[in-house]
Design an enzyme around this catalytic site. Sequence first.
Site, PDB file in Angstrom:
ATOM      1  N   GLU A  96      52.808  46.415  98.011  1.00 34.94           N
ATOM      2  CA  GLU A  96      52.400  45.143  98.627  1.00 34.94           C
ATOM      3  C   GLU A  96      52.834  43.965  97.755  1.00 34.94           C
ATOM      4  OE1 GLU A  96      48.289  46.249  99.212  1.00 34.94           O
ATOM      5  OE2 GLU A  96      48.960  47.717 100.693  1.00 34.94           O
ATOM      6  N   GLY A 172      47.997  52.956 104.127  1.00 38.56           N
ATOM      7  CA  GLY A 172      47.133  52.266 105.081  1.00 38.56           C
ATOM      8  C   GLY A 172      47.440  52.594 106.532  1.00 38.56           C
TER       9      GLY A 172
HETATM   10  C1  PEP Z   1      47.385  51.986  98.207  1.00 44.07           C
HETATM   11  O1  PEP Z   1      47.319  50.847  98.630  1.00 44.07           O
HETATM   12  O2  PEP Z   1      47.744  52.183  97.045  1.00 44.07           O
HETATM   13  C2  PEP Z   1      47.039  53.078  99.117  1.00 44.07           C
HETATM   14  C3  PEP Z   1      47.425  54.267  98.797  1.00 44.07           C
HETATM   15  O3  PEP Z   1      46.351  52.734 100.265  1.00 44.07           O
HETATM   16  P1  PEP Z   1      45.721  53.764 101.348  1.00 44.07           P
HETATM   17  O4  PEP Z   1      45.030  54.857 100.582  1.00 44.07           O
HETATM   18  O5  PEP Z   1      44.779  52.926 102.139  1.00 44.07           O
HETATM   19  O6  PEP Z   1      46.871  54.291 102.150  1.00 44.07           O
END
Ligand code: PEP
Length: 252
Positions: A96, A172
């Site tokens: 991100e 996500g």
């Molecule tokens: C992350 O943002 O590092 C992640 C793995 O998110 P999620 O577990 O929600 O996929």
Amino acid sequence: MRRPLVAGNWKMNKTVEQASLLMQEMLPGLKAVSGVERVVCPPFTSLPAFSLLLADSGVGLGAQNMHWEASGAFTGELAPQMVKEFCTYVIIGHSERRAYFAETDETVNKKVKAALALGLTPIVCVGETLGEYEAGQTSAVVNRQIGEGFKGIEAAVAPQIVVAYEPIWAIGTGKAATSDGANAVLRDTIRPAMSQLWGGAVAQAIRILYGGSVNAANASEYFHQSDIDGALVGGASLKAPDFTKIVESARP
Ligand code: PEP
């Protein structure tokens, strides 16, 4: 033997009050687990409160980002020493941050070096986009991220690094990578890339986590794989029973 590590990335969620309540809810369960390094990474604003809350608990504290410079005109940033006041871990190069805040392999490299210089444990994220995955470019992308991100880092300090393989298409989305597929990337791409940099013994000593839609139901599949040493967890780390269960399932 690599010690399992499970880290929760709370991202931009929870005020200090909300975060403290959640931490108090999950703390007894997390404290009770032995043999697993467990870490929470709340927003910056909660770090001072959490450093008191987690003192002597066995639960580690991490930041989600930091700058590489020691001080200066970098509005809105935190210096490594500021992170170090409260934390022992720092997430670096999360997808991100790469996607929305223009982080590159070069900035990741500077941040990893700054973290290592202060004795912080960097949790360094790598992983390919959906397009790259579908085009069969996973190895090339991850190889580049490892080669550039860790350029110039000495073998002597490399074992302090933790790598998180997070395919972006799995973050996500609820579409987790298969445990076999994720393990193959760790075994056949990430460890060999680190072996090229630092030799086989160092590459074998470095912990590599899987991240991407890990939850209480699927976590143990990953932890049974040869090269997966834990998980970086987003959404499920915001639910006390789920995160505790994930940590428990990482027990060797
Ligand atoms: C992350 O943002 O590092 C992640 C793995 O998110 P999620 O577990 O929600 O996929």
